[in-house]
Design a protein around this motif. Structure first.
Motif, PDB file in Angstrom:
ATOM      1  N   LYS A  37      -8.898 -11.165  10.323  1.00 49.90           N
ATOM      2  CA  LYS A  37      -9.790 -10.634   9.302  1.00 49.90           C
ATOM      3  C   LYS A  37      -9.380  -9.965   8.250  1.00 49.90           C
ATOM      4  O   LYS A  37      -9.627 -10.070   6.913  1.00 49.90           O
ATOM      5  CB  LYS A  37     -11.252 -10.161   9.728  1.00 49.90           C
ATOM      6  CG  LYS A  37     -12.113  -9.741   8.846  1.00 49.90           C
ATOM      7  CD  LYS A  37     -13.169  -8.767   9.520  1.00 49.90           C
ATOM      8  CE  LYS A  37     -14.420  -8.074   8.621  1.00 49.90           C
ATOM      9  NZ  LYS A  37     -15.082  -6.949   9.176  1.00 49.90           N
ATOM     10  N   ASN A  38      -8.525  -8.650   8.657  1.00 51.26           N
ATOM     11  CA  ASN A  38      -8.083  -7.653   7.562  1.00 51.26           C
ATOM     12  C   ASN A  38      -6.862  -7.897   7.241  1.00 51.26           C
ATOM     13  O   ASN A  38      -5.846  -8.456   8.284  1.00 51.26           O
ATOM     14  CB  ASN A  38      -8.363  -6.393   8.167  1.00 51.26           C
ATOM     15  CG  ASN A  38     -10.039  -6.011   8.406  1.00 51.26           C
ATOM     16  OD1 ASN A  38     -10.883  -6.464   7.533  1.00 51.26           O
ATOM     17  ND2 ASN A  38     -10.323  -5.715   9.515  1.00 51.26           N
ATOM     18  N   GLU A  39      -6.327  -7.319   5.978  1.00 52.32           N
ATOM     19  CA  GLU A  39      -5.105  -7.500   5.707  1.00 52.32           C
ATOM     20  C   GLU A  39      -4.219  -6.325   6.380  1.00 52.32           C
ATOM     21  O   GLU A  39      -5.068  -5.364   6.495  1.00 52.32           O
ATOM     22  CB  GLU A  39      -4.786  -7.225   4.297  1.00 52.32           C
ATOM     23  CG  GLU A  39      -5.273  -8.388   3.363  1.00 52.32           C
ATOM     24  CD  GLU A  39      -5.002  -8.278   1.921  1.00 52.32           C
ATOM     25  OE1 GLU A  39      -4.538  -8.789   1.099  1.00 52.32           O
ATOM     26  OE2 GLU A  39      -5.586  -7.375   1.373  1.00 52.32           O
ATOM     27  N   ALA A  40      -2.830  -6.341   6.990  1.00 51.30           N
ATOM     28  CA  ALA A  40      -2.203  -5.428   7.208  1.00 51.30           C
ATOM     29  C   ALA A  40      -1.381  -4.749   5.878  1.00 51.30           C
ATOM     30  O   ALA A  40      -1.903  -5.507   4.936  1.00 51.30           O
ATOM     31  CB  ALA A  40      -1.162  -5.755   8.375  1.00 51.30           C
ATOM     32  N   VAL A  41      -0.835  -3.744   6.074  1.00 50.89           N
ATOM     33  CA  VAL A  41      -0.090  -3.118   4.721  1.00 50.89           C
ATOM     34  C   VAL A  41       1.375  -3.012   5.056  1.00 50.89           C
ATOM     35  O   VAL A  41       1.754  -2.577   6.178  1.00 50.89           O
ATOM     36  CB  VAL A  41      -0.731  -1.803   4.442  1.00 50.89           C
ATOM     37  CG1 VAL A  41      -2.238  -1.881   4.136  1.00 50.89           C
ATOM     38  CG2 VAL A  41      -0.781  -0.721   5.565  1.00 50.89           C
ATOM     39  N   VAL A  42       1.754  -2.904   4.004  1.00 50.04           N
ATOM     40  CA  VAL A  42       3.519  -2.838   4.018  1.00 50.04           C
ATOM     41  C   VAL A  42       3.712  -1.672   2.689  1.00 50.04           C
ATOM     42  O   VAL A  42       2.978  -1.880   1.711  1.00 50.04           O
ATOM     43  CB  VAL A  42       4.318  -4.121   3.600  1.00 50.04           C
ATOM     44  CG1 VAL A  42       4.272  -4.809   2.538  1.00 50.04           C
ATOM     45  CG2 VAL A  42       5.623  -3.768   4.120  1.00 50.04           C
ATOM     46  N   HIS A  43       4.694  -0.748   3.023  1.00 52.93           N
ATOM     47  CA  HIS A  43       4.991   0.090   2.007  1.00 52.93           C
ATOM     48  C   HIS A  43       5.822  -0.794   0.627  1.00 52.93           C
ATOM     49  O   HIS A  43       6.494  -1.443   0.939  1.00 52.93           O
ATOM     50  CB  HIS A  43       5.829   1.311   2.503  1.00 52.93           C
ATOM     51  CG  HIS A  43       5.815   2.408   1.674  1.00 52.93           C
ATOM     52  ND1 HIS A  43       6.873   2.683   0.609  1.00 52.93           N
ATOM     53  CD2 HIS A  43       5.177   3.734   1.467  1.00 52.93           C
ATOM     54  CE1 HIS A  43       6.703   3.747  -0.025  1.00 52.93           C
ATOM     55  NE2 HIS A  43       5.657   4.512   0.506  1.00 52.93           N
ATOM     56  N   PRO A  44       5.536  -0.354  -0.550  1.00 53.63           N
ATOM     57  CA  PRO A  44       6.256  -0.862  -1.406  1.00 53.63           C
ATOM     58  C   PRO A  44       7.718  -0.723  -1.305  1.00 53.63           C
ATOM     59  O   PRO A  44       8.457  -1.658  -1.868  1.00 53.63           O
ATOM     60  CB  PRO A  44       5.576  -0.144  -2.920  1.00 53.63           C
ATOM     61  CG  PRO A  44       4.506   0.466  -2.460  1.00 53.63           C
ATOM     62  CD  PRO A  44       4.375   0.743  -1.086  1.00 53.63           C
ATOM     63  N   ASP A  45       8.261   0.467  -1.011  1.00 53.25           N
ATOM     64  CA  ASP A  45       9.655   0.307  -0.698  1.00 53.25           C
ATOM     65  C   ASP A  45      10.295  -0.840   0.464  1.00 53.25           C
ATOM     66  O   ASP A  45      11.660  -1.099   0.445  1.00 53.25           O
ATOM     67  CB  ASP A  45       9.973   1.844  -0.048  1.00 53.25           C
ATOM     68  CG  ASP A  45       9.725   2.851  -1.004  1.00 53.25           C
ATOM     69  OD1 ASP A  45       9.665   2.733  -2.165  1.00 53.25           O
ATOM     70  OD2 ASP A  45       9.865   4.097  -0.510  1.00 53.25           O
ATOM     71  N   CYS A  85       0.947  -1.219  -0.188  1.00 58.09           N
ATOM     72  CA  CYS A  85       0.092  -0.043   0.025  1.00 58.09           C
ATOM     73  C   CYS A  85       0.892   1.073   0.083  1.00 58.09           C
ATOM     74  O   CYS A  85       1.789   1.337   0.989  1.00 58.09           O
ATOM     75  CB  CYS A  85      -0.837   0.182   1.185  1.00 58.09           C
ATOM     76  SG  CYS A  85      -1.957   1.448   1.482  1.00 58.09           S
ATOM     77  N   GLU A  86       0.657   2.064  -1.027  1.00 59.04           N
ATOM     78  CA  GLU A  86       1.400   3.364  -0.966  1.00 59.04           C
ATOM     79  C   GLU A  86       1.334   4.260  -0.005  1.00 59.04           C
ATOM     80  O   GLU A  86       2.108   4.985   0.519  1.00 59.04           O
ATOM     81  CB  GLU A  86       1.114   4.043  -2.249  1.00 59.04           C
ATOM     82  CG  GLU A  86       1.467   3.387  -3.640  1.00 59.04           C
ATOM     83  CD  GLU A  86       2.961   3.624  -3.841  1.00 59.04           C
ATOM     84  OE1 GLU A  86       3.592   4.224  -3.348  1.00 59.04           O
ATOM     85  OE2 GLU A  86       3.411   3.176  -5.063  1.00 59.04           O
ATOM     86  N   GLN A  87       0.355   4.050   0.746  1.00 55.74           N
ATOM     87  CA  GLN A  87      -0.172   5.010   2.140  1.00 55.74           C
ATOM     88  C   GLN A  87       0.380   4.200   3.234  1.00 55.74           C
ATOM     89  O   GLN A  87       0.244   5.185   4.299  1.00 55.74           O
ATOM     90  CB  GLN A  87      -1.515   5.203   2.111  1.00 55.74           C
ATOM     91  CG  GLN A  87      -1.910   6.232   0.943  1.00 55.74           C
ATOM     92  CD  GLN A  87      -2.237   5.597  -0.263  1.00 55.74           C
ATOM     93  OE1 GLN A  87      -2.726   4.572  -0.631  1.00 55.74           O
ATOM     94  NE2 GLN A  87      -1.708   6.460  -1.381  1.00 55.74           N
ATOM     95  N   ALA A  88       1.028   3.081   3.352  1.00 58.11           N
ATOM     96  CA  ALA A  88       1.617   2.473   4.493  1.00 58.11           C
ATOM     97  C   ALA A  88       2.533   3.078   5.039  1.00 58.11           C
ATOM     98  O   ALA A  88       3.434   3.938   4.257  1.00 58.11           O
ATOM     99  CB  ALA A  88       1.849   1.114   4.434  1.00 58.11           C
ATOM    100  N   ASP A  89       2.650   3.423   6.376  1.00 52.37           N
ATOM    101  CA  ASP A  89       3.905   3.836   7.014  1.00 52.37           C
ATOM    102  C   ASP A  89       5.020   2.948   6.702  1.00 52.37           C
ATOM    103  O   ASP A  89       4.888   1.778   6.684  1.00 52.37           O
ATOM    104  CB  ASP A  89       3.525   3.805   8.649  1.00 52.37           C
ATOM    105  CG  ASP A  89       2.553   4.993   9.150  1.00 52.37           C
ATOM    106  OD1 ASP A  89       2.390   6.019   8.073  1.00 52.37           O
ATOM    107  OD2 ASP A  89       1.734   4.648  10.127  1.00 52.37           O
TER     108      ASP A  89
END
Length: 229
Positions: free
Chosen positions: A191-199, A114-118
């Protein structure tokens, strides 16, 4: 009847329970890091094994401690769809006064880019050296911990909050997803996915176990969930 893992998890084939905290409570401090080191080989990296103080969960009234973490690429479980997520992180627990031969409780968290992920690599990193080329190297002869980890940072966030969501999960009885595939694991998959920045995707790949086990039949097992439809 076989009770193998992983499986596909869907709302329509699961049952909501009234008192989910009677089954599971996660006591991971939101920002506290814990030390340990990787135990594996150069190609698969293996498990991150925690040493010293360990965060706890309570399952069916009994305390369990977190002893291992590992990352799979792609995810092993599939939640509400037909395709795996990009990554799945497993948190392996044993009873506080037990050992590796005891029944285990494993928490699974699915991840997507996710681009918006920390960005997670830094002072508050989930695994501090993930951004380094040798971040997941293994030194069997190391006299002490080589990495730090903040387990709560792996989890999806509550809506409009930076707090981890520990309370939205599927639960079923299953097995290890690697040899010896022993059927002694209580699974909780978020239930929900967590996010990781593409970098940082490259860093996740470098610290992952590359082979995900295929989906297994549910058979007659019940799948419970902590949330409504």
């Amino acid at each position: 009847m076989s009770s193998q893992s992983p499986i596909k998890l869907k709302i329509e084939s699961s049952i909501e329970i009234a008192q989910p905290h009677d089954l599971l409570t996660i006591h991971y401090p939101a920002t506290q890091s814990f030390v340990g080191k990787f135990d594996g080989n150069a190609s698969s990296h293996g498990n991150f094994e925690l040493g010293g103080t360990k965060p706890k969960i309570v399952y069916r009234g009994r305390k369990y401690k977190l002893v291992k973490i590992h990352i799979h690429e792609l995810s092993e479980h599939v939640v509400e769809g037909d395709s795996p997520s990009q990554f799945e992180v497993h948190f392996v627990h044993i009873p506080v006064h037990g050992d590796g031969s005891d029944p285990k409780v494993v928490l699974g968290v699915l991840y997507k880019e996710c681009e918006q992920a920390d960005r997670l690599c830094g002072d508050e990193a989930i695994i501090a050296p993930l951004g380094h080329e040798d971040g997941c190297s293994t030194d069997k002869d190391a006299s002490g911990p080589t990495h730090s980890v903040t387990p709560a940072r792996f989890f999806p966030r509550l809506s409009d909050s930076s707090e981890p969501d520990f309370d939205s999960w599927y639960y079923y009885e299953g097995s290890l997803t690697s040899y010896p595939y022993s059927e002694d694991v209580s699974w909780f998959v978020m239930k929900n996915e967590a996010v990781v920045h593409p970098d940082e995707t490259r860093a996740f790949k470098r610290c992952s176990q590359q082979h995900a086990r295929g989906l297994q039949p549910l058979e007659r097992r019940l799948v419970l969930r902590s949330f409504g439809e």
